[in-house]
Design an enzyme around this catalytic site. Structure first.
Site, PDB file in Angstrom:
ATOM      1  CG  ASP A  24      -2.042   0.892   1.177  1.00 14.81           C
ATOM      2  OD1 ASP A  24      -1.838   2.055   0.775  1.00 14.81           O
ATOM      3  OD2 ASP A  24      -3.156   0.440   1.482  1.00 14.81           O
ATOM      4  CB  ALA A  48      -2.202   3.845  -6.930  1.00 19.13           C
ATOM      5  CE1 TYR A 115      -9.839  10.706  -9.241  1.00 19.06           C
ATOM      6  CE2 TYR A 115     -11.374  11.700 -10.796  1.00 19.06           C
ATOM      7  CZ  TYR A 115     -10.265  10.919 -10.539  1.00 19.06           C
ATOM      8  OH  TYR A 115      -9.571  10.353 -11.573  1.00 19.06           O
ATOM      9  CE  LYS A 119      -6.226  10.881  -9.948  1.00 20.00           C
ATOM     10  NZ  LYS A 119      -5.177   9.872 -10.122  1.00 20.00           N
ATOM     11  CG  ASN A 144     -16.039   9.419 -19.685  1.00 19.14           C
ATOM     12  OD1 ASN A 144     -15.788  10.622 -19.679  1.00 19.14           O
ATOM     13  ND2 ASN A 144     -16.998   8.896 -18.962  1.00 19.14           N
ATOM     14  N   GLY A 255     -23.474  16.683 -10.161  1.00 15.85           N
ATOM     15  CA  GLY A 255     -22.083  16.936 -10.538  1.00 15.85           C
ATOM     16  C   GLY A 255     -21.738  16.587 -11.974  1.00 15.85           C
TER      17      GLY A 255
HETATM   18  N1  UDP Z   1     -24.443   7.290 -16.798  1.00 14.35           N
HETATM   19  C1  UDP Z   1     -25.797   6.954 -16.898  1.00 14.35           C
HETATM   20  N2  UDP Z   1     -26.229   5.849 -16.222  1.00 14.35           N
HETATM   21  C2  UDP Z   1     -25.426   5.056 -15.456  1.00 14.35           C
HETATM   22  C3  UDP Z   1     -24.052   5.407 -15.371  1.00 14.35           C
HETATM   23  C4  UDP Z   1     -23.595   6.528 -16.051  1.00 14.35           C
HETATM   24  O1  UDP Z   1     -26.575   7.633 -17.579  1.00 14.35           O
HETATM   25  O2  UDP Z   1     -25.912   4.082 -14.844  1.00 14.35           O
HETATM   26  C5  UDP Z   1     -23.956   8.462 -17.540  1.00 14.35           C
HETATM   27  C6  UDP Z   1     -23.317   9.520 -16.656  1.00 14.35           C
HETATM   28  O3  UDP Z   1     -24.296  10.454 -16.236  1.00 14.35           O
HETATM   29  C7  UDP Z   1     -22.287  10.145 -17.599  1.00 14.35           C
HETATM   30  C8  UDP Z   1     -21.898   8.985 -18.538  1.00 14.35           C
HETATM   31  O4  UDP Z   1     -22.934   8.009 -18.402  1.00 14.35           O
HETATM   32  O5  UDP Z   1     -22.874  11.145 -18.377  1.00 14.35           O
HETATM   33  C9  UDP Z   1     -20.577   8.348 -18.178  1.00 14.35           C
HETATM   34  O6  UDP Z   1     -20.590   8.040 -16.788  1.00 14.35           O
HETATM   35  P1  UDP Z   1     -19.468   7.162 -16.091  1.00 14.35           P
HETATM   36  O7  UDP Z   1     -19.867   6.995 -14.633  1.00 14.35           O
HETATM   37  O8  UDP Z   1     -19.226   5.929 -16.893  1.00 14.35           O
HETATM   38  O9  UDP Z   1     -18.156   8.047 -16.206  1.00 14.35           O
HETATM   39  P2  UDP Z   1     -17.836   9.545 -15.686  1.00 14.35           P
HETATM   40  O10 UDP Z   1     -18.333  10.475 -16.783  1.00 14.35           O
HETATM   41  O11 UDP Z   1     -18.506   9.747 -14.391  1.00 14.35           O
HETATM   42  O12 UDP Z   1     -16.341   9.543 -15.587  1.00 14.35           O
END
Ligand code: UDP
Length: 300
Positions: A24, A48, A115, A119, A144, A255
């Protein structure tokens, strides 16, 4: 050499030729021991950290403290042992209020959550570690991350990411996918994101490490430069799987900005990086190939 506590990672995902040490980054002594045994690393890739935006709004210190301290611990060893190259997994969550799309490296930094802020803290640590200890670095701000390879795939507990959740519907592990909001100012009302294949992320890391001495410290936004809506990703999964994948519309997720699309023009120009998977169909197909053969992830 791979050092991982396996809280989120999987032992089976480590390359068979790699040396693996379970430990860790919060454990100062374990890290010190690692560097005593291997004092001659060429460079460090720091993947990580805790990475969930939503969780960071519930447990901010897990991010603002632990992500920072863990990175500081590894940087402390790097400085002590003269390791001069460092690649950081950074994030698009630095850009909560983009003024221009696609988002390039001149965009104003407005972290969207603890988060993203954590970073940003580490990007600032690197700034000072370069000035004081001469460590050169590249911050790769992932948009993404998505897609799988035939033998390595996405397996999170709990799963929160869109593509694996959609594929769980195709595997009959869930009844439907919930779309988080359809009233955004986008072409179909659902959020637009820039999905980048892990293989393309990996090649960016290798190029960054290989070219660091030549180009010097850099920050690169890393995506395909093309955005897809949540509904377009669901459609791609319907094509890839042949499954109807029922969806329902739910409320917006707190968010979530409407549109996040990267300009990766800098890394393309400076390092010659080029995505092999610019197309959402190919990304989703690669994910389906792994999930179909590993319906329970690494436990299959
Ligand atoms: N999203 C959704 N339904 C879900 C999970 C994610 O509509 O069950 C949408 C989310 O609002 C975002 C996109 O899919 O616009 C990608 O989300 P994810 O959590 O995969 O990645 P993030 O953008 O948070 O890094």
């Amino acid at each position: 050499m791979v050092f991982d506590n396996l809280y989120q990672g999987h032992r089976q995902a480590v390359h068979p030729d790699a040396l693996f040490v379970q430990g860790d980054l919060a454990d100062h002594d374990a890290l010190a021991k690692l560097f005593v045994a291997h004092p001659d690393f060429d460079g460090i890739m720091h993947f990580a950290s805790y990475t969930l935006v939503g969780e960071s709004m519930q447990q901010p210190l897990k991010y603002l403290r632990d992500n920072l301290v863990n990175a500081a611990n590894v940087l402390e060893q790097a400085a002590q042992y003269g390791v001069q190259r460092f690649i950081l997994s950074s994030t698009a969550n630095l850009f909560d209020e983009p003024e221009r799309t696609p988002i390039d490296e001149h965009e104003r930094i407005v972290p969207g959550s603890p988060y993203g802020e954590s970073k940003f803290f580490v990007e600032r640590l690197l700034h000072w570690f370069e000035r004081i200890y001469g460590i050169r670095y590249v911050c790769l701000r992932y948009f993404n991350a998505a897609g799988d390879t035939p033998d390595r795939g996405e397996d999170h507990t709990p799963e929160t990411h869109l593509i694996p959740l959609i594929l769980q519907v195709a595997l009959a592990q869930r009844e439907h996918i919930t779309v988080f909001g359809d009233d955004y100012p986008t072409r179909d009302g659902t959020c637009v994101r820039d999905y980048i294949h892990v293989v393309d992320l990996a090649s960016a890391h290798i190029l960054a490490m290989e070219n660091l001495d030549r180009v010097g410290s850099r920050k690169y936004n890393l995506g395909n430069g093309t955005g897809f809506t949540v509904m377009e990703v669901i459609e791609a999964a319907r094509r890839a799987t042949g499954h109807p994948i029922p969806h329902i519309i739910g409320p917006r997720r707190a968010g979530d900005p409407a549109v996040l699309v990267a300009s990766s023009e800098s890394i393309q120009r400076e390092l010659g990086w080029k995505p092999r998977y610019p197309d959402i169909d190919a990304i989703v197909q690669s994910a389906w190939a792994w999930h179909r053969t590993h319906p329970h992830g690494y436990k299959h």
